[in-house]
Design a protein around this motif. Structure first.
Motif, PDB file in Angstrom:
ATOM      1  N   LEU A 213      -5.205  10.621 -11.429  1.00 41.15           N
ATOM      2  CA  LEU A 213      -4.442   9.576 -10.834  1.00 41.15           C
ATOM      3  C   LEU A 213      -4.730   8.084 -11.435  1.00 41.15           C
ATOM      4  N   LYS A 214      -6.238   7.946 -11.850  1.00 41.69           N
ATOM      5  CA  LYS A 214      -6.337   6.301 -12.167  1.00 41.69           C
ATOM      6  C   LYS A 214      -6.042   6.583 -14.105  1.00 41.69           C
ATOM      7  N   LYS A 215      -5.736   7.349 -15.014  1.00 44.14           N
ATOM      8  CA  LYS A 215      -6.388   7.387 -15.425  1.00 44.14           C
ATOM      9  C   LYS A 215      -4.525   7.276 -15.824  1.00 44.14           C
TER      10      LYS A 215
ATOM     11  N   VAL B 273       1.369  -0.848  -0.129  1.00 40.47           N
ATOM     12  CA  VAL B 273       0.241   0.511   0.009  1.00 40.47           C
ATOM     13  C   VAL B 273       0.938   1.409   0.061  1.00 40.47           C
ATOM     14  N   ILE B 274       0.550   1.708  -0.576  1.00 39.73           N
ATOM     15  CA  ILE B 274       1.373   3.803  -1.097  1.00 39.73           C
ATOM     16  C   ILE B 274       0.114   4.199  -0.727  1.00 39.73           C
TER      17      ILE B 274
ATOM     18  N   VAL C  38      -3.427   4.990  -1.910  1.00 40.16           N
ATOM     19  CA  VAL C  38      -4.442   6.116  -1.537  1.00 40.16           C
ATOM     20  C   VAL C  38      -3.981   7.885  -1.111  1.00 40.16           C
ATOM     21  N   PRO C  39      -4.552   8.894  -2.642  1.00 40.52           N
ATOM     22  CA  PRO C  39      -3.858   9.403  -2.477  1.00 40.52           C
ATOM     23  C   PRO C  39      -4.398  10.161  -1.078  1.00 40.52           C
TER      24      PRO C  39
ATOM     25  N   ILE D 187      -6.639   2.227  -7.066  1.00 38.34           N
ATOM     26  CA  ILE D 187      -6.753   3.873  -6.584  1.00 38.34           C
ATOM     27  C   ILE D 187      -7.641   3.702  -5.635  1.00 38.34           C
ATOM     28  N   LEU D 188      -7.619   3.703  -4.380  1.00 40.61           N
ATOM     29  CA  LEU D 188      -8.515   3.867  -3.240  1.00 40.61           C
ATOM     30  C   LEU D 188      -9.248   5.692  -2.973  1.00 40.61           C
TER      31      LEU D 188
END
Length: 267
Positions: A147-149, A99-100, A130-131, A156-157
């Motif tokens: 980020l998802k793109k 997890v980042i 996790v942004p 991406i949570l």
């Protein structure tokens, strides 16, 4: 005989719990962040402390060391010329983590350009991301969408965002976010849904103006509002309209005995 059977069953239960816990791999977490003015760094350190995670800062070879205007001028020039700042190699190996937590300030509605530069060559395959971000008004939703793109083969949570003006609330809010997200044990207050949007009353216009009137950029005028009660106060969700007809939403928090403050703008 019954006593021996009871002892056996208890021992079997304890052994099963032990084997189950041993079989569960604990996720290894890294807090990875870029910070231009130490605001995002403060938030990153809070995440590291509460998670007991490793931490790694992303830095530029040629840092953004000027004042606010100089930073904006350089960023706009780089953006217009499609220049990505050179990033120093990081010490941590992303492959070692499950997890980042990815942290950055919001520039122009999305993650800062040095983070964009880092993402170009980073491999997040198989990771949970996790942004978390800091901003003047908002940008969590737009940066998460970007980020998802741009991050492939990763999950991406839901993320967390905090206004720079509310940095003193970081400890409490980060804890609530981590509990709600399942990264910490505990309980958090469960909110009711906002009431349906309705016309804004004069009293609600006053609340909006107290919260948003001194912000340095125009946030639009409130055209409708919903609300909900929370412990120790009330939360409002204003729909606003800009001069060009654009729509957005602004969350405003009113704690008992305190000045109203807006917590986030969503466009």
């Amino acid at each position: 005989m019954k006593k021996l059977l009871s002892i056996f069953l208890v021992a079997l239960s304890v052994l099963t719990m032990f084997l189950t816990s041993c079989g569960q791999k604990k996720e290894k977490i890294l807090v990875l962040y870029y910070s231009q003015s130490n605001t995002t760094k403060t938030l990153a350190l809070e995440f590291q402390n509460q998670l007991g995670a490793d931490i790694q800062e992303i830095t530029c070879v040629n840092g953004y060391d000027g004042d606010f205007k100089q930073t904006i001028d350089r960023w706009q020039k780089e953006l217009s010329e499609n220049i990505f700042p050179e990033i120093k190699p990081i010490e941590k190996n992303l492959k070692d983590y499950d997890v980042i937590f990815l942290g950055y300030p919001i520039w122009g509605g999305t993650y800062a350009l040095p983070m964009a530069s880092f993402l170009k060559n980073a491999d997040f395959s198989g990771k949970k991301i996790v942004p978390f971000c800091t901003f003047g008004s908002g940008g969590l939703n737009t940066s998460s969408a970007d980020l998802k793109k741009n991050i492939k083969n990763a999950t991406i949570l839901d993320g967390y965002g905090l206004r720079q003006a509310r940095l003193s609330n970081a400890k409490e809010e980060v804890e609530k976010f981590l509990i709600k997200s399942g990264f910490k044990q505990g309980e958090v207050e469960k909110f009711d849904e906002f009431s349906e949007q309705k016309d804004v009353s004069e009293a609600e216009k006053d609340i909006f103006n107290q919260a948003c009137g001194d912000y340095q950029m125009p946030l639009g005028r409130p055209v409708s509002v919903g609300s909900r009660n929370i412990s120790g106060g009330k939360q409002y969700l204003f729909t606003v309209e800009g001069e060009n007809g654009s729509k957005g939403q602004i969350y405003v928090l009113v704690k008992d005995g305190q000045k109203p403050e807006f917590t986030e703008v969503v466009r």
